[in-house]
Design an enzyme around this catalytic site. Sequence first.
Site, mmCIF file in Angstrom:
data_model
loop_
_atom_site.group_PDB
_atom_site.id
_atom_site.type_symbol
_atom_site.label_atom_id
_atom_site.label_comp_id
_atom_site.label_asym_id
_atom_site.label_seq_id
_atom_site.Cartn_x
_atom_site.Cartn_y
_atom_site.Cartn_z
ATOM 1 N N ALA A 1 0.819 -1.148 -0.148
ATOM 2 C CA ALA A 1 0.186 -0.003 -0.326
ATOM 3 C C ALA A 1 1.222 0.996 -0.215
ATOM 4 C CB ALA A 1 -0.514 -0.036 1.546
ATOM 5 N N ASP A 2 0.709 2.029 -0.509
ATOM 6 C CA ASP A 2 1.210 3.129 -0.554
ATOM 7 C C ASP A 2 0.807 4.529 0.241
ATOM 8 O OD1 ASP A 2 2.699 4.853 -2.133
ATOM 9 O OD2 ASP A 2 1.167 6.297 -2.474
ATOM 10 N N LYS A 3 1.637 4.926 0.596
ATOM 11 C CA LYS A 3 1.259 5.895 1.794
ATOM 12 C C LYS A 3 0.333 7.088 1.362
ATOM 13 C CE LYS A 3 3.732 9.278 3.880
ATOM 14 N NZ LYS A 3 3.578 10.593 3.348
#
Length: 791
Positions: free
Chosen positions: A315-317
């Site tokens: 998951a990208d932040k």
Amino acid sequence: MTVTAPPPSASALGAKSANADKADPPTGLTGDEARRRLEKFGPNAMPDTNAHPLRMALEKFWAPVPWMLEAAIVLEVGLGKYVEGAIIAGLLVFNAALGLFQESRAQATLAALKSRLALNASVRRDGAWRTIPAAELVPGDVIKLSLGGVVAADVKLTGGEILLDQSMLTGESVPIEAGAGLQTYAGALVRRGEALAEVTATGARTKFGRPAELVRTAHVASTQQRAVLRVVRNLAIFNGVLIMLLVAYAYFIGLTLAEIVPLVLTAILASIPVALPATFTLASALGARALAKLNVLPTRLSAVDEAASMAVLCADKTGTLTRNALTVTTVRAMPGSDEAHILALAALASSDGGQDPVDGAIRAAAARKTVSDAPKLVKFVPFDPATKMSEATVSDPNGTQRVVKGAFASIIPLAQPSPIAAAADKELEGQGFRVLAVAAGPPNAMKLIGLIALSDPPRADSATLVTELRGLGVRTVMVTGDAPATAAIVAHAVGLDGAVCPPGPIPDSVHPEQFAVYAGVLPEDKYKLVKAFQKGGHTVGMCGDGANDAPALRQAQIGIAVSTATDVAKSAAGMVLTEPGLVGVVAAVRQGRVIFQRILTYTLNSITKKIVQVLFLAVGLIMTGHAILTPLLMVLIMITGDFLGMSLTTDNVRPSPAPNAWRIGNLTMAGIAMGFGELIFCTAILCFGVYRMGFDIAALQTLAFILIVFGNQATTYTNRGRPRLWSTRPSIWLAASSVADIAIASTLAVGGILMKPLPIAVVLGTLAAAILFALVLELAKVPVFARLEIV
């Protein structure tokens, strides 16, 4: 949104101002030189790699299952069986049309990449400003970057000052101040100011284009594709050996070539899982429709199946786990001041109505903490990149005072030294916050009144998402281009407690359990990380929103773009969330596991049927010395069994609590076990017809036909019931297709249509025996499925 402002007028170019064009700009390239470079470097656009529709259609006829059907058609026509050949050809075309229709709806990735590039650019050619299509830009061009514009190519700034938002490229949510000498990239957004720049790279060679090129070349075969190929391979090997033995025995007992060829054709038809690819496609299409109602739009049908197998979610932040919006997190008041007055003064030293996210966040925080004696703004001086601060002159009942706001290192020389403030600044920066200092007072005696810490806060549902995914057996890791300290804070807030990967290249042998956070990574690193996880045998999901996520989204078995994602990210992803929040990820996993269970049942049924049908041909040949099924009867079985069996794509199933995996070896063993059970049933009834009833070969062929149909229905229900036959109620469509299958076969057998008639008592007795057989087989199935982990 336009890319740049229109070309400036001659008077504007000569004006003495802070704009980039106050001095005489470079003359730029000549028209002839620009054309030469355009021929050399190509257009500032991505290459079109969409497959031609005709090629896509032809590919549907070039695969293992179509090959087997095409071989059967050739044999039928060679035997003069044109009707049977036409029916098989119809099945072949149906399979191809269904797959082509569904897959043609997902051809958008590179088209979106092209549309993401700027449409127009203001460029200096032959000493004059012109507006041209961005696709015509070449390295060496001088262009103008203006407020609200999108940078059309990789450029190096040569003059002026601008505020650049590169979050879609780097994942860093805080815009940067850019001046002469700074390199920026295609896709960045100009939030403030104006500048001149020289183009350094275009098209696929830009930093934005390289992710696009990675998207174009990124590919991983879906587990669904591999499952189909392995099932067909196993069936081909098993049944191929049986058919060779069958031919050898037929030759041994003296059958003529005219009798052996139809026998071989029947055996080939019996071994083809004709509807298997179409069923996979149909099940995924139905799953996609169900997900659309849950605000999840699949762009590739295989992503529905992959969601069931997803074991790791990267998951990208920024914009994925967070809101991609700066907010004031903490205000540290110095002695003699308070939070409300600090925010009020800082808001007066912030631009109003601009696109600067820092000023917007401070003004929003100040609006929530109003003060009764707030000073009035007299004069505002915007942020100056040279001094790294903005300031305001304000008035109150005590007179006028100066307020400055900016980086701590820039503000502290203007105010009295404060060890408390220095310690607080160091503490807040160590926690990953962006820290601004605010000072106020008479111009020659200002005091530091407080510190403001800003951050990009997590989404409200991110922690819940991580917890739910953990409960479903999915490991979530954060992958971001942001700083490790900031990433670690957000990770802890959303429940991702674990080690942070040290800065540097991603190790080739990294495992999902090693680290919870990967910070400071480039787009290529995200792509490499996904491949490293896949190399370890994991089915990987990638959730992101920016252009920097696109290569990893494409490479991952299931790429998920959030609702705020760029067009690049959305079209590179396998699924797009259309509503804010990440609850759609959980919905995709659960729906994917439902679809997986349905496809698993159909695949198990196909293996069972195809094995028993060829084995039964062999047993019948040994018992009677003749083929107990004809090619026409086998085509009827294919139509009634294989295609009506597609109703399993609507069945009621229980999704598994852990990621699914295609264990084709175990599945094949289970199919063989169930097939041998059905073979015993069919052989017993055939013995009754041969030795008790004394049927001739024509009647035995009809009996064999209904035995296969009724036996297949029995194993359908024992195969679908996991752990027990009665564990879940069959869907209406499945029950209706079973009734239709039995009714069609019984009508043909009793009426003597396309076969010799049988007494109705024999047909009903065979049906009753099949029901009893299903109950007996159910008892034997449970330990077999448990041993082979068929759940």
